[in-house]
Design an enzyme around this catalytic site. Structure first.
Site, PDB file in Angstrom:
ATOM      1  N   ARG A  33     -69.885 -26.075   4.467  1.00 50.70           N
ATOM      2  CA  ARG A  33     -69.878 -26.944   3.284  1.00 50.70           C
ATOM      3  C   ARG A  33     -68.852 -26.496   2.240  1.00 50.70           C
ATOM      4  O   ARG A  33     -68.313 -27.334   1.497  1.00 50.70           O
ATOM      5  CB  ARG A  33     -71.284 -27.005   2.665  1.00 50.70           C
ATOM      6  CG  ARG A  33     -71.470 -28.087   1.595  1.00 50.70           C
ATOM      7  CD  ARG A  33     -72.911 -28.216   1.184  1.00 50.70           C
ATOM      8  NE  ARG A  33     -73.143 -29.303   0.233  1.00 50.70           N
ATOM      9  CZ  ARG A  33     -73.596 -29.129  -1.009  1.00 50.70           C
ATOM     10  NH1 ARG A  33     -73.896 -27.917  -1.440  1.00 50.70           N
ATOM     11  NH2 ARG A  33     -73.788 -30.168  -1.804  1.00 50.70           N
ATOM     12  N   ILE A  59     -70.410 -34.483  -3.943  1.00 49.12           N
ATOM     13  CA  ILE A  59     -70.828 -34.179  -2.578  1.00 49.12           C
ATOM     14  C   ILE A  59     -72.350 -34.159  -2.614  1.00 49.12           C
ATOM     15  O   ILE A  59     -72.954 -33.556  -3.506  1.00 49.12           O
ATOM     16  CB  ILE A  59     -70.241 -32.830  -2.097  1.00 49.12           C
ATOM     17  CG1 ILE A  59     -70.620 -32.557  -0.635  1.00 49.12           C
ATOM     18  CG2 ILE A  59     -70.645 -31.673  -2.990  1.00 49.12           C
ATOM     19  CD1 ILE A  59     -69.916 -31.318  -0.054  1.00 49.12           C
ATOM     20  N   SER A  60     -72.980 -34.858  -1.696  1.00 46.21           N
ATOM     21  CA  SER A  60     -74.430 -35.036  -1.744  1.00 46.21           C
ATOM     22  C   SER A  60     -75.185 -33.733  -1.506  1.00 46.21           C
ATOM     23  O   SER A  60     -74.676 -32.789  -0.892  1.00 46.21           O
ATOM     24  CB  SER A  60     -74.873 -36.068  -0.699  1.00 46.21           C
ATOM     25  OG  SER A  60     -74.370 -37.333  -1.008  1.00 46.21           O
ATOM     26  N   GLN A  61     -76.415 -33.710  -1.982  1.00 42.33           N
ATOM     27  CA  GLN A  61     -77.340 -32.604  -1.743  1.00 42.33           C
ATOM     28  C   GLN A  61     -77.541 -32.441  -0.238  1.00 42.33           C
ATOM     29  O   GLN A  61     -77.783 -33.419   0.473  1.00 42.33           O
ATOM     30  CB  GLN A  61     -78.661 -32.946  -2.421  1.00 42.33           C
ATOM     31  CG  GLN A  61     -79.758 -31.937  -2.280  1.00 42.33           C
ATOM     32  CD  GLN A  61     -81.018 -32.413  -2.999  1.00 42.33           C
ATOM     33  OE1 GLN A  61     -81.015 -33.425  -3.696  1.00 42.33           O
ATOM     34  NE2 GLN A  61     -82.092 -31.673  -2.829  1.00 42.33           N
TER      35      GLN A  61
END
Length: 215
Positions: A33, A59-61
């Site tokens: 990530r 950026i998503s969880q």
């Protein structure tokens, strides 16, 4: 915390919050990530939280990424469409699970960076398209799976049309400034079947191509 411990903690957090599919967990563990973040945010890559990226996006969880991916029920035969490439993190995980991934991004800068990252990571089954995601990608339809990483008021009819019969779409729906609901849509011969997956918060789905300052 050393990298191995950090990865173990990351997977444990995902599992404890409902991401239990072994293939999805394996794909997420294999996807670094931090490569999809910049500057000071790289040090926070394995926190279960959304983080800022370029062009005012996020950026998503990781938990939400995992739950959305799990809900898609991807197989190795699937051709997947993603609307909203962003950093490319979600598409990179999809690429480890599907036969082919097409991802559409309205910001040219994000599309270009994601394309470079996929090459660096050896993910050659992802095609990044700079364009209007609200239109889908009709020239490549139909798709077995569609994932939308921006919130619409309802499942867009244009995208439903591009979904194969018995295909699955996962997306957030709701007003852009309130809590949205993550839903799973299955397209059957009899119509659409909806399942609510939980409350989320995403940027709104915007029509058109962004006019980025440094295109």
């Amino acid at each position: 915390m050393d990298p191995f411990e950090r990865q173990m903690q990351f997977v444990f957090t995902l599992r404890s919050r409902g991401v239990t599919n072994a293939e999805v967990l394996k794909a997420m563990e294999a996807t670094p990530r931090e490569r999809f973040l910049e500057g000071i945010f790289q040090d926070r890559a394995y926190e279960d939280t959304p983080l800022p990226i370029s062009c005012g996006q996020t950026i998503s969880q990781p938990t939400v990424v995992g739950l959305m991916t799990q809900a898609l029920e991807i197989t190795r035969r699937c051709k997947v469409l993603e609307i909203g490439t962003g950093s490319g993190y979600q598409a990179a995980i999809l690429a480890r699970l599907a036969r082919r991934v097409y991802t559409v991004e309205r910001h040219r800068r994000l599309a270009r960076r994601a394309r470079e990252l996929f090459l660096d990571l050896g993910l050659h089954n992802v095609t990044v398209v700079h364009g209007d995601g609200s239109l889908g990608l009709p020239e490549q339809a139909p798709f077995d799976r569609i994932i939308v990483t921006a919130a619409a008021e309802d499942a867009p009819g244009t995208l439903i049309e591009q979904l194969r019969e018995n295909g699955i779409m996962v997306l957030p729906v709701g007003q852009s400034h309130s809590v949205q609901q993550l839903i799973k849509v299955v397209k059957t011969a009899q119509g659409l079947e909806y399942t609510e997956l939980g409350a989320v918060r995403f940027v709104p789905l915007v029509e058109g191509v962004a006019q980025d300052v440094l295109d």
